[in-house]
Write an enzyme that holds these catalytic residues in place. Structure first.
Site, PDB file in Angstrom:
ATOM      1  N   LYS A 169       0.851  -1.194   0.000  1.00  0.00           N
ATOM      2  CA  LYS A 169       0.000   0.000   0.000  1.00  0.00           C
ATOM      3  C   LYS A 169       0.879   1.234   0.000  1.00  0.00           C
ATOM      4  O   LYS A 169       2.007   1.216   0.529  1.00  0.00           O
ATOM      5  CB  LYS A 169      -0.948  -0.015   1.192  1.00  0.00           C
ATOM      6  CG  LYS A 169      -0.278   0.370   2.471  1.00  0.00           C
ATOM      7  CD  LYS A 169      -1.125   1.068   3.474  1.00  0.00           C
ATOM      8  CE  LYS A 169      -0.263   2.165   4.020  1.00  0.00           C
ATOM      9  NZ  LYS A 169       0.322   2.069   5.294  1.00  0.00           N
ATOM     10  N   ASP A 212      -3.903  -0.818   9.172  1.00  0.00           N
ATOM     11  CA  ASP A 212      -3.780  -0.838   7.716  1.00  0.00           C
ATOM     12  C   ASP A 212      -4.424  -2.063   7.068  1.00  0.00           C
ATOM     13  O   ASP A 212      -4.433  -2.168   5.840  1.00  0.00           O
ATOM     14  CB  ASP A 212      -2.302  -0.819   7.314  1.00  0.00           C
ATOM     15  CG  ASP A 212      -1.684   0.558   7.500  1.00  0.00           C
ATOM     16  OD1 ASP A 212      -2.444   1.548   7.470  1.00  0.00           O
ATOM     17  OD2 ASP A 212      -0.463   0.624   7.659  1.00  0.00           O
TER      18      ASP A 212
HETATM   19  O1  C5P Z   1      -2.779  -0.582  14.240  1.00  0.00           O
HETATM   20  P1  C5P Z   1      -1.343  -0.953  14.190  1.00  0.00           P
HETATM   21  O2  C5P Z   1      -0.984  -2.007  15.203  1.00  0.00           O
HETATM   22  O3  C5P Z   1      -0.870  -1.337  12.834  1.00  0.00           O
HETATM   23  O4  C5P Z   1      -0.536   0.354  14.566  1.00  0.00           O
HETATM   24  C1  C5P Z   1       0.834   0.306  14.882  1.00  0.00           C
HETATM   25  C2  C5P Z   1       1.197   1.526  15.702  1.00  0.00           C
HETATM   26  O5  C5P Z   1       1.103   2.698  14.904  1.00  0.00           O
HETATM   27  C3  C5P Z   1       0.315   1.789  16.884  1.00  0.00           C
HETATM   28  O6  C5P Z   1       0.751   1.087  18.008  1.00  0.00           O
HETATM   29  C4  C5P Z   1       0.444   3.282  17.068  1.00  0.00           C
HETATM   30  O7  C5P Z   1       1.651   3.570  17.732  1.00  0.00           O
HETATM   31  C5  C5P Z   1       0.590   3.780  15.661  1.00  0.00           C
HETATM   32  N1  C5P Z   1      -0.654   4.243  15.032  1.00  0.00           N
HETATM   33  C6  C5P Z   1      -1.267   5.384  15.506  1.00  0.00           C
HETATM   34  N2  C5P Z   1      -2.419   5.825  14.895  1.00  0.00           N
HETATM   35  C7  C5P Z   1      -2.939   5.166  13.833  1.00  0.00           C
HETATM   36  C8  C5P Z   1      -2.309   4.003  13.339  1.00  0.00           C
HETATM   37  C9  C5P Z   1      -1.164   3.574  13.962  1.00  0.00           C
HETATM   38  O8  C5P Z   1      -0.817   6.005  16.468  1.00  0.00           O
HETATM   39  N3  C5P Z   1      -4.050   5.631  13.260  1.00  0.00           N
END
Ligand code: C5P
Length: 285
Positions: free
Chosen positions: A13, A137
């Site tokens: 992506k 994502d």
């Molecule tokens: O959702 P995911 O586990 O992929 O996100 C990884 C990290 O990215 C989260 O722990 C956070 O620190 C950050 N994040 C965020 N806000 C988002 C997406 C990700 O702060 N919208």
């Protein structure tokens, strides 16, 4: 063999613009990101039906330092949706670099969700729910087409590209984890990214500039990242923009010939991975 084995592409992506709107009570950040899947780089995922209790993963290709155990997002995706009387084996061919801002793990997870849905006749709503829980994502990768992504990443508004969009993606030799980049964005007081005014025709009706608000934060914490961008921009003769939370940068180009030529120059002159791709214009069923 067919029927009990499904082979899917898991395209990377690419965030064409990424605004960070603020922090949320749950610790995540509210985002607004115009996001597409690109033809390259892409992983290949083969999922094969197996007896209950089997959930095996094999990994080939780059990024072989990614987890191969139950913590791998592809395995977690299968576990989240597998019926109790079913199992799978997952063969991942990794082309998308990890820690590169290209959503490689999320793309693999989305492909596994689709494969398990088709192997075992799950409802679309079941895998969509699982996608949100697996990571910010994963929903956008499951959708597969161009979207404006909002909230944590779960609110998707499909958009249409007005034209083909060709890009070059260049990834330095080092990876960047996402949480420290968001933490740096907080610490730095929420800096806005550099606005790149030259907008490709494909998205000119959607945005009036390209920007990634995570770029100043990523360049502040990753030694060598800003220098990598400068060298890339010197070769391309135009601005490059950080992909997601990095470490890759991307550059819009006019067509596939230009993309291949620039990717080859970047590989030769910087000795890094560089990919020539185009945005996928339709959602995946
Ligand atoms: O959702 P995911 O586990 O992929 O996100 C990884 C990290 O990215 C989260 O722990 C956070 O620190 C950050 N994040 C965020 N806000 C988002 C997406 C990700 O702060 N919208």
């Amino acid at each position: 063999m067919s029927g009990d084995r499904i082979r899917l592409d898991a395209p990377a992506k690419l965030t064409l613009t990424l605004r960070v709107l603020g922090t949320r009570p749950d610790g995540y950040h509210d985002l607004e990101a115009l996001t597409v899947m690109i033809s390259a780089p892409a992983d290949t995922v083969v999922v094969t039906a197996a007896p209950a209790g089997v959930l095996d993963l094999t990994v080939r290709g780059v990024g072989t330092d990614i987890p191969r155990d139950a913590t791998n997002l592809a395995v977690r995706a299968a576990r989240a949706v597998l019926p109790p009387d079913a199992g799978v084996t997952i063969d991942l061919e990794k082309i998308v670099p990890a820690g590169a801002g290209l959503g490689g793990g999320s793309a693999d997870a989305a492909a596994v969700l689709r494969a398990v849905r088709d192997l075992y006749g799950l409802a679309a709503a079941d895998i969509e729910r699982a996608a949100v829980d697996l990571g910010s994502d994963v929903p956008v990768c499951l959708h597969g087409g161009p979207v404006m992504m909002r909230g944590r990443g779960e609110r998707l508004e499909p958009v249409a590209l007005a034209d083909d969009l060709h890009v070059v993606v260049a990834t330095p030799a080092f990876a960047i984890a996402t949480p420290p980049v968001f933490a740096a964005w907080d610490r730095l007081g929420g800096p806005a990214g550099r606005r790149v005014a030259a907008v490709p025709d494909a998205v000119a009706h959607l945005v009036d500039g390209l920007v990634n608000d995570l770029e100043p934060a990523a360049e502040a914490i990753a030694p060598g990242l800003g220098a990598f961008r400068s060298r890339l921009e010197a070769i391309a003769g135009q601005a490059a923009l950080l992909a997601g939370s990095g470490s890759s940068y991307w550059i819009p180009v006019t067509d596939a010939v230009a993309a291949n030529a620039l990717a080859a120059r970047v590989r030769n002159e910087l000795a890094v991975a560089a990919f020539a791709g185009h945005a996928l214009r339709s959602a995946v069923a």
